[in-house]
Design an enzyme around this catalytic site. Structure first.
Site, PDB file in Angstrom:
ATOM      1  N   ASP A  39      10.440  -9.525  27.255  1.00 45.06           N
ATOM      2  CA  ASP A  39       9.520  -9.443  28.391  1.00 45.06           C
ATOM      3  C   ASP A  39       9.952  -8.365  29.378  1.00 45.06           C
ATOM      4  OD1 ASP A  39      11.533 -10.877  30.125  1.00 45.06           O
ATOM      5  OD2 ASP A  39      10.946 -12.580  28.897  1.00 45.06           O
ATOM      6  N   THR A  47      20.238  -4.545  30.352  1.00 46.55           N
ATOM      7  CA  THR A  47      18.898  -4.208  29.868  1.00 46.55           C
ATOM      8  C   THR A  47      17.874  -4.053  30.983  1.00 46.55           C
ATOM      9  OG1 THR A  47      19.277  -5.250  27.729  1.00 46.55           O
ATOM     10  CG2 THR A  47      16.988  -5.018  28.427  1.00 46.55           C
ATOM     11  N   ASP A  80      19.347  -4.027  19.975  1.00 42.42           N
ATOM     12  CA  ASP A  80      20.246  -4.727  20.886  1.00 42.42           C
ATOM     13  C   ASP A  80      20.725  -6.041  20.282  1.00 42.42           C
ATOM     14  OD1 ASP A  80      21.452  -4.937  23.643  1.00 42.42           O
ATOM     15  OD2 ASP A  80      20.215  -6.740  23.698  1.00 42.42           O
ATOM     16  N   ASP A  84      18.579   1.956  27.429  1.00 41.32           N
ATOM     17  CA  ASP A  84      18.898   1.227  28.656  1.00 41.32           C
ATOM     18  C   ASP A  84      20.402   1.081  28.870  1.00 41.32           C
ATOM     19  OD1 ASP A  84      19.061  -0.368  26.413  1.00 41.32           O
ATOM     20  OD2 ASP A  84      18.167  -2.137  27.330  1.00 41.32           O
TER      21      ASP A  84
END
Length: 555
Positions: free
Chosen positions: A173, A90, A314, A361
């Protein structure tokens, strides 16, 4: 007489040219203001965490006309876009999309890595010099300081003398911070302990009033109260396996991993659970709308940039796998959320006034149990026992205790200080490790990272490892698993390999100056920032190795 005629003819020609030039300038001034560059009002980047490329088409017949279908039919899709490095995680993906770079250069080689100087694992976005803003937890001790180069968002800020606003939003984050770059006006992420969106003192000393008001609503509670049932009748999910599979991971409090998932169990107690439902994407895109309105994004004379990452895909993928009803339902719900988001952008900014792109990603492997069930190659792998065995051999042969510190990011990390202190043969230890790894079930190959150029590997794999290797942060030995194998347990799945199921990602642009079309030419994740730089007429990020997608930029 002849001379007078020529002078008269030249005068007429000059008058005609002058008139034509004035008319051209006048027409051009109608298109854009003199002295300004032609740019969109807003750029919106959407990274969908763990979205395999085939999800664009796997559920195509079930998508609405205004979500993924609109993106595919109105946008330009680089159908053959790959991640050019390994491992595919990620943090690496978000950093590489926005820097146009690779981990060897941007420094983000994993979600975590072992730092030999600090002698501990480091989290990609950790920063103990800052404080949490928006809650009293440690979830906000984050910043982009570990990313070593600029992003396309940084370059937009530089190109406009910091007049452009840049904001990052994600449940994770790292999905917010790394895309927003070093010079962002703000980055927000979700605190699963409190149910609030937070930031850090890297960006601000307190949340803006609009965010404080939004947090008071506790939007997650609304979805917890609904539980999670399928959007459509469950027997219509024909692209998925049956609901109750032993290789899918159940939530705490559930007897089986089946619909309906009882979210009421977690209401007001465990906000982290919203991330593992499609509603995590819903609240993310809802916050994106709030940010556009509250911060007046796209309403000024300069181009702004909103970097959004939908992370729930995810969490759902890890828990249930690509062939689950949960995964299908998540994408069908995301499609509706995307339609609503596009409609909002159209109404707020005007269709064609914003530039939108979507990518991912990384992808994901099929669950090992699913592969076995269908007689396909695949399985799980753990390096813990391998490290334990090798360390015992090294202690006996070389008198070095714990010569291998850890195994992470498909790499073996040696304790160089201990090996040097014991005057042990480091080269022989590496050779022993490689030989032992190659004998393990599920291992395809293992290589010495310091001798990669002389290693016999397909060029694609050699390029992927080279691009993922950072001399300061990477380990000593890299191992490749066989197709379908991954490090993990008996339930759920993960990602990280060079294989197409992990590295083949969507790359679609839509909106400002984008004509509908497709290309099957091979492109890479790193080309996204290079393409944006070309379209916006700004400098590429400082570590960019990508190239513009000319099939799009030369339309």
């Amino acid at each position: 007489m002849k001379r007078i005629y020529l002078l008269f003819a030249a005068l007429i020609l000059f008058t005609q040219v002058s008139t034509a030039q004035k008319k051209a300038i006048k027409n051009e001034s109608k298109k854009e203001n003199p002295g300004t560059l032609n740019r969109p009002k807003l750029v919106v980047g959407l990274v969908i965490d763990q979205m395999r490329w085939d999800y664009l088409y796997r559920y195509y017949s079930r998508y609405t006309n205004g979500g993924f279908k609109r993106l595919i039919n109105e946008g330009f899709s680089a159908e053959n876009t790959f991640i050019p490095y390994t491992p595919t995680y990620t943090a690496c993906g978000h950093a590489s999309i926005y820097t146009g770079s690779v981990p060897s250069i941007n420094g983000i080689i994993g979600n975590d890595w072992y730092d030999p100087q600090l002698q501990r694992s480091v989290y990609c976005a950790e920063d103990t010099t800052v404080k949490t803003v928006g809650s009293n937890t440690a979830a906000g001790l984050m910043s982009p300081k570990n990313m070593l180069v600029t992003t396309i968002t940084d370059e937009l800020r530089l190109a406009t003398n910091f007049k452009s606003k840049v904001i990052g939003i994600s449940l994770k984050d790292r999905g917010s911070i790394l895309p927003a770059g070093h010079s962002a006006n703000a980055a927000y992420w979700f605190d699963g302990q409190t149910g609030d969106w937070i930031s850090s003192t890297y960006y601000m000393n307190q949340l803006p009033a609009w965010m404080q008001d939004y947090n008071k609503k506790k939007e997650a509670d609304k979805f917890f109260a609904q539980n999670w049932n399928t959007l459509y009748p469950i027997d219509s999910y024909t692209q998925s396996t049956s609901d109750n599979k032993v290789y899918e991971r159940k939530n705490r409090g559930e007897e089986n991993p089946v619909f309906p998932h009882p979210l009421k169990l977690y209401m007001g107690k465990n906000y982290e659970m919203i991330k593992s439902t499609p509603y995590g994407n819903t609240i993310t895109l809802d916050l994106a709308k709030q940010a556009i309105a509250a911060e007046n994004l796209g309403q000024n004379n300069t181009t702004d940039f909103l970097a959004v990452s939908c992370s729930a895909t995810d969490y759902v993928g890890h828990q249930y796998g690509p062939n689950s009803i949960e995964a299908e339902d998540t994408y069908l719900r995301l499609d509706k959320d995307l339609e609503a988001f596009f409609n909002y952008l159209d109404n707020k900014l005007g269709k064609g006034n914003y530039l939108f792109f979507l990518s991912a990603d990384h992808g994901a492997a099929h669950v090992a149990g699913f592969m076995t069930e269908n007689k396909l190659p695949g399985g799980t792998f753990s390096d813990a026992n391998i490290i334990k065995t090798l360390n015992a051999q090294f202690e006996e042969k070389f008198k070095v205790k714990k010569a291998i510190i850890t195994g992470m990011n498909s790499q073996i990390v040696f304790n160089h200080d201990a090996i040097k202190k014991a005057n042990a043969d480091y080269e022989q230890m590496k050779t022993m490790t490689i030989d032992y790894l190659k004998k393990q079930p599920g291992v395809m190959n293992a290589v010495d990272l310091s001798k990669l150029s002389s290693t016999t590997l397909p060029e694609r794999l050699k390029m992927a490892v080279t691009n993922g290797y950072n001399a300061r942060r990477s380990g000593d030995i890299y191992y490749f698993l066989q197709s379908g194998y991954f490090s993990g347990g008996s339930t759920g799945t993960t990602h990280g390999s060079w294989n197409p199921y992990d590295s083949h990602i969507p790359c679609v642009f839509m909106g400002w100056k984008v004509k509908a079309g497709k290309t099957n030419k091979t492109h890479y994740m790193t080309d996204i920032s290079a393409t944006l730089a070309a379209m916006l007429q700004i400098q590429m990020p400082s570590g960019c190795v990508g190239e513009p997608i000319t099939e799009l930029t030369h339309q």
